[in-house]
Design an enzyme around this catalytic site. Sequence first.
Site, mmCIF file in Angstrom:
data_model
loop_
_atom_site.group_PDB
_atom_site.id
_atom_site.type_symbol
_atom_site.label_atom_id
_atom_site.label_comp_id
_atom_site.label_asym_id
_atom_site.label_seq_id
_atom_site.Cartn_x
_atom_site.Cartn_y
_atom_site.Cartn_z
ATOM 1 C CB CYS A 87 -0.822 -0.198 1.149
ATOM 2 S SG CYS A 87 -2.388 0.833 1.233
ATOM 3 C CG HIS A 195 -3.328 -3.806 3.489
ATOM 4 N ND1 HIS A 195 -2.390 -3.211 4.192
ATOM 5 C CD2 HIS A 195 -3.880 -2.774 2.804
ATOM 6 C CE1 HIS A 195 -2.212 -1.997 4.047
ATOM 7 N NE2 HIS A 195 -3.266 -1.318 3.164
ATOM 8 C CD GLU A 197 -0.632 -5.535 5.924
ATOM 9 O OE1 GLU A 197 -1.037 -4.288 5.944
ATOM 10 O OE2 GLU A 197 -0.511 -6.181 4.936
#
Length: 226
Positions: A87, A195, A197
Amino acid sequence: MMKFAVPVFPGSNCDHDMVNALRDILHVTADLIPATATSLAGYDAVVLPGGFSYGDYLRSGAIARFAPIMPAVIAFANAGKPVIGICNGFQVLTEAGLLPGALQANRSAKFICQDSPLRIANHETIFTTAYGSTDQISLPIAHGEGNYYCDEATLAQLRANHQIIFEYVENPNGSTANIAGITNEAGNVLGMMPHPERAVEMILGSTDGLGIFQSVIASQEEVTHA
Protein backbone atom coordinates in the site's frame (compact mmCIF):
# COMPACT_ATOMS: atom_id res chain seq x y z
CA MET A 1 16.01 -17.80 11.38
CA MET A 2 15.19 -15.25 8.72
CA LYS A 3 15.18 -11.60 9.84
CA PHE A 4 12.75 -9.03 8.46
CA ALA A 5 13.14 -5.27 8.86
CA VAL A 6 9.95 -3.18 8.92
CA PRO A 7 10.81 0.53 8.55
CA VAL A 8 8.42 2.86 10.38
CA PHE A 9 7.77 6.33 8.98
CA PRO A 10 5.82 9.04 10.81
CA GLY A 11 2.25 8.17 9.86
CA SER A 12 2.79 4.45 9.24
CA ASN A 13 -0.11 2.49 10.73
CA CYS A 14 0.26 -1.07 9.46
CA ASP A 15 3.71 -1.71 10.91
CA HIS A 16 2.51 -3.60 13.98
CA ASP A 17 0.13 -5.71 11.88
CA MET A 18 3.09 -6.62 9.69
CA VAL A 19 5.32 -7.53 12.61
CA ASN A 20 2.52 -9.58 14.18
CA ALA A 21 2.07 -11.56 10.97
CA LEU A 22 5.79 -12.26 10.69
CA ARG A 23 6.53 -13.01 14.34
CA ASP A 24 3.38 -14.65 15.64
CA ILE A 25 2.06 -16.41 12.55
CA LEU A 26 5.17 -17.14 10.47
CA HIS A 27 7.59 -17.44 13.41
CA VAL A 28 10.44 -15.42 11.96
CA THR A 29 12.32 -12.48 13.45
CA ALA A 30 10.85 -9.07 12.63
CA ASP A 31 11.99 -5.70 13.95
CA LEU A 32 10.52 -2.22 13.67
CA ILE A 33 13.19 0.10 12.25
CA PRO A 34 12.82 3.88 12.73
CA ALA A 35 12.86 5.99 9.58
CA THR A 36 15.83 7.83 11.07
CA ALA A 37 18.01 4.70 10.95
CA THR A 38 20.64 4.48 8.23
CA SER A 39 21.53 0.78 8.14
CA LEU A 40 19.78 -2.52 7.42
CA ALA A 41 22.82 -4.65 8.22
CA GLY A 42 21.96 -8.12 9.45
CA TYR A 43 18.52 -8.31 7.82
CA ASP A 44 17.41 -10.71 5.11
CA ALA A 45 14.29 -8.92 3.85
CA VAL A 46 12.58 -5.54 4.14
CA VAL A 47 8.86 -4.75 4.24
CA LEU A 48 7.67 -1.16 3.85
CA PRO A 49 4.26 -1.10 5.58
CA GLY A 50 1.03 0.68 4.80
CA GLY A 51 -0.20 3.91 6.32
CA PHE A 52 0.08 7.60 5.54
CA SER A 53 3.80 8.33 5.76
CA TYR A 54 4.45 11.97 6.64
CA GLY A 55 0.72 12.58 6.27
CA ASP A 56 0.92 11.85 2.52
CA TYR A 57 1.66 15.53 1.99
CA LEU A 58 2.69 16.50 -1.57
CA ARG A 59 1.93 12.95 -2.78
CA SER A 60 1.65 9.56 -1.15
CA GLY A 61 5.18 8.40 -0.38
CA ALA A 62 6.82 11.55 -1.79
CA ILE A 63 8.37 12.69 1.50
CA ALA A 64 9.11 9.20 2.84
CA ARG A 65 11.30 8.65 -0.19
CA PHE A 66 13.76 11.13 1.39
CA ALA A 67 13.78 9.56 4.88
CA PRO A 68 17.25 8.65 6.23
CA ILE A 69 16.47 4.92 5.99
CA MET A 70 15.74 5.02 2.24
CA PRO A 71 19.33 4.97 0.90
CA ALA A 72 19.77 1.73 2.86
CA VAL A 73 16.52 0.35 1.40
CA ILE A 74 17.64 1.25 -2.12
CA ALA A 75 21.06 -0.34 -1.57
CA PHE A 76 19.37 -3.42 -0.10
CA ALA A 77 17.17 -3.76 -3.20
CA ASN A 78 20.06 -3.14 -5.58
CA ALA A 79 21.95 -5.94 -3.84
CA GLY A 80 19.20 -8.33 -4.94
CA LYS A 81 17.64 -8.86 -1.53
CA PRO A 82 13.85 -9.13 -1.07
CA VAL A 83 11.94 -5.88 -0.57
CA ILE A 84 8.15 -5.69 -0.27
CA GLY A 85 6.14 -2.47 -0.28
CA ILE A 86 2.51 -2.77 0.78
CA CYS A 87 0.00 0.00 0.00
CA ASN A 88 1.83 3.15 1.14
CA GLY A 89 5.01 1.08 0.91
CA PHE A 90 4.27 0.50 -2.79
CA GLN A 91 3.85 4.23 -3.23
CA VAL A 92 7.20 4.84 -1.54
CA LEU A 93 8.91 2.32 -3.82
CA THR A 94 7.64 4.07 -6.95
CA GLU A 95 8.70 7.46 -5.59
CA ALA A 96 12.15 6.03 -4.84
CA GLY A 97 12.50 4.73 -8.39
CA LEU A 98 12.69 1.09 -7.33
CA LEU A 99 9.50 0.31 -9.25
CA PRO A 100 8.13 1.90 -12.43
CA GLY A 101 4.89 3.83 -12.68
CA ALA A 102 2.97 5.82 -10.10
CA LEU A 103 -0.07 5.57 -7.83
CA GLN A 104 -2.84 8.09 -8.42
CA ALA A 105 -6.12 8.91 -6.72
CA ASN A 106 -8.77 6.23 -7.16
CA ARG A 107 -10.95 6.79 -10.19
CA SER A 108 -13.95 7.15 -7.87
CA ALA A 109 -12.10 9.84 -5.86
CA LYS A 110 -13.17 7.90 -2.76
CA PHE A 111 -11.29 5.86 -0.17
CA ILE A 112 -11.92 2.16 -0.81
CA CYS A 113 -11.91 -0.42 2.00
CA GLN A 114 -13.04 -3.92 1.02
CA ASP A 115 -11.89 -7.42 0.17
CA SER A 116 -10.71 -7.67 -3.41
CA PRO A 117 -10.30 -10.84 -5.51
CA LEU A 118 -6.91 -11.04 -7.22
CA ARG A 119 -5.54 -13.16 -10.01
CA ILE A 120 -1.99 -14.44 -9.56
CA ALA A 121 -0.43 -13.49 -12.89
CA ASN A 122 3.02 -14.97 -12.29
CA HIS A 123 3.61 -17.99 -10.06
CA GLU A 124 7.35 -18.14 -10.74
CA THR A 125 8.57 -15.39 -8.42
CA ILE A 126 10.09 -15.39 -4.95
CA PHE A 127 6.79 -13.90 -3.76
CA THR A 128 4.32 -16.39 -5.27
CA THR A 129 5.79 -19.90 -5.45
CA ALA A 130 3.98 -21.01 -2.28
CA TYR A 131 0.62 -20.56 -4.01
CA GLY A 132 1.30 -23.56 -6.24
CA SER A 133 -1.46 -23.89 -8.81
CA THR A 134 -3.81 -21.48 -7.02
CA ASP A 135 -4.90 -18.91 -9.58
CA GLN A 136 -7.04 -16.58 -7.47
CA ILE A 137 -6.88 -15.22 -3.93
CA SER A 138 -8.70 -12.48 -2.03
CA LEU A 139 -6.97 -9.76 -0.02
CA PRO A 140 -8.19 -6.61 1.75
CA ILE A 141 -7.57 -3.24 0.14
CA ALA A 142 -7.72 0.12 1.93
CA HIS A 143 -6.54 3.12 -0.05
CA GLY A 144 -7.47 6.44 -1.57
CA GLU A 145 -4.56 6.56 -4.02
CA GLY A 146 -4.21 3.03 -5.34
CA ASN A 147 -4.85 3.69 -9.01
CA TYR A 148 -1.67 2.37 -10.64
CA TYR A 149 -0.59 4.24 -13.75
CA CYS A 150 2.15 3.69 -16.29
CA ASP A 151 2.58 4.65 -19.92
CA GLU A 152 2.17 2.19 -22.79
CA ALA A 153 5.90 1.58 -23.17
CA THR A 154 6.26 0.74 -19.48
CA LEU A 155 3.21 -1.52 -19.58
CA ALA A 156 4.66 -3.38 -22.56
CA GLN A 157 7.91 -3.85 -20.64
CA LEU A 158 6.09 -5.08 -17.53
CA ARG A 159 4.25 -7.65 -19.63
CA ALA A 160 7.31 -8.74 -21.59
CA ASN A 161 9.32 -9.27 -18.40
CA HIS A 162 6.43 -10.92 -16.53
CA GLN A 163 6.64 -8.24 -13.84
CA ILE A 164 2.88 -8.04 -13.29
CA ILE A 165 2.32 -10.33 -10.32
CA PHE A 166 -1.21 -9.59 -9.13
CA GLU A 167 -4.20 -8.34 -11.12
CA TYR A 168 -7.58 -7.20 -9.83
CA VAL A 169 -10.41 -9.48 -10.95
CA GLU A 170 -12.83 -6.59 -10.45
CA ASN A 171 -10.80 -3.40 -10.87
CA PRO A 172 -11.81 -1.22 -7.89
CA ASN A 173 -9.69 1.87 -8.51
CA GLY A 174 -9.04 2.31 -12.23
CA SER A 175 -5.53 0.83 -12.26
CA THR A 176 -3.90 0.43 -15.66
CA ALA A 177 -4.37 -3.14 -16.94
CA ASN A 178 -6.02 -4.10 -13.61
CA ILE A 179 -2.58 -4.07 -11.97
CA ALA A 180 -2.56 -4.73 -8.21
CA GLY A 181 1.10 -5.66 -7.77
CA ILE A 182 4.35 -5.62 -9.75
CA THR A 183 8.02 -6.45 -9.32
CA ASN A 184 11.15 -4.79 -10.58
CA GLU A 185 12.88 -6.35 -13.57
CA ALA A 186 15.25 -8.30 -11.31
CA GLY A 187 12.28 -9.81 -9.49
CA ASN A 188 13.39 -9.08 -5.93
CA VAL A 189 11.27 -5.96 -5.25
CA LEU A 190 7.48 -6.30 -4.97
CA GLY A 191 5.00 -3.46 -4.67
CA MET A 192 1.31 -4.17 -4.12
CA MET A 193 -1.71 -2.18 -2.97
CA PRO A 194 -3.62 -5.06 -1.27
CA HIS A 195 -2.74 -5.94 2.33
CA PRO A 196 -1.51 -9.55 2.73
CA GLU A 197 -0.68 -8.95 6.41
CA ARG A 198 -4.42 -8.56 7.04
CA ALA A 199 -5.13 -12.04 5.69
CA VAL A 200 -2.90 -14.35 7.71
CA GLU A 201 -5.31 -16.14 10.07
CA MET A 202 -8.90 -17.27 9.82
CA ILE A 203 -10.08 -15.01 12.64
CA LEU A 204 -9.36 -12.21 10.16
CA GLY A 205 -11.44 -14.00 7.53
CA SER A 206 -8.69 -15.42 5.31
CA THR A 207 -5.17 -16.80 5.18
CA ASP A 208 -4.65 -15.90 1.52
CA GLY A 209 -1.89 -13.43 2.38
CA LEU A 210 0.41 -16.01 3.95
CA GLY A 211 1.69 -17.34 0.64
CA ILE A 212 3.59 -14.14 -0.17
CA PHE A 213 5.67 -14.31 2.99
CA GLN A 214 5.98 -18.11 2.90
CA SER A 215 7.36 -17.80 -0.62
CA VAL A 216 10.00 -15.27 0.45
CA ILE A 217 11.02 -17.34 3.46
CA ALA A 218 11.33 -20.49 1.33
CA SER A 219 13.38 -18.67 -1.31
CA GLN A 220 15.85 -17.43 1.27
CA GLU A 221 16.14 -20.86 2.85
CA GLU A 222 17.09 -22.19 -0.58
CA VAL A 223 19.79 -19.52 -0.86
CA THR A 224 21.10 -20.33 2.62
CA HIS A 225 21.28 -24.07 1.93
CA ALA A 226 22.67 -23.74 -1.59
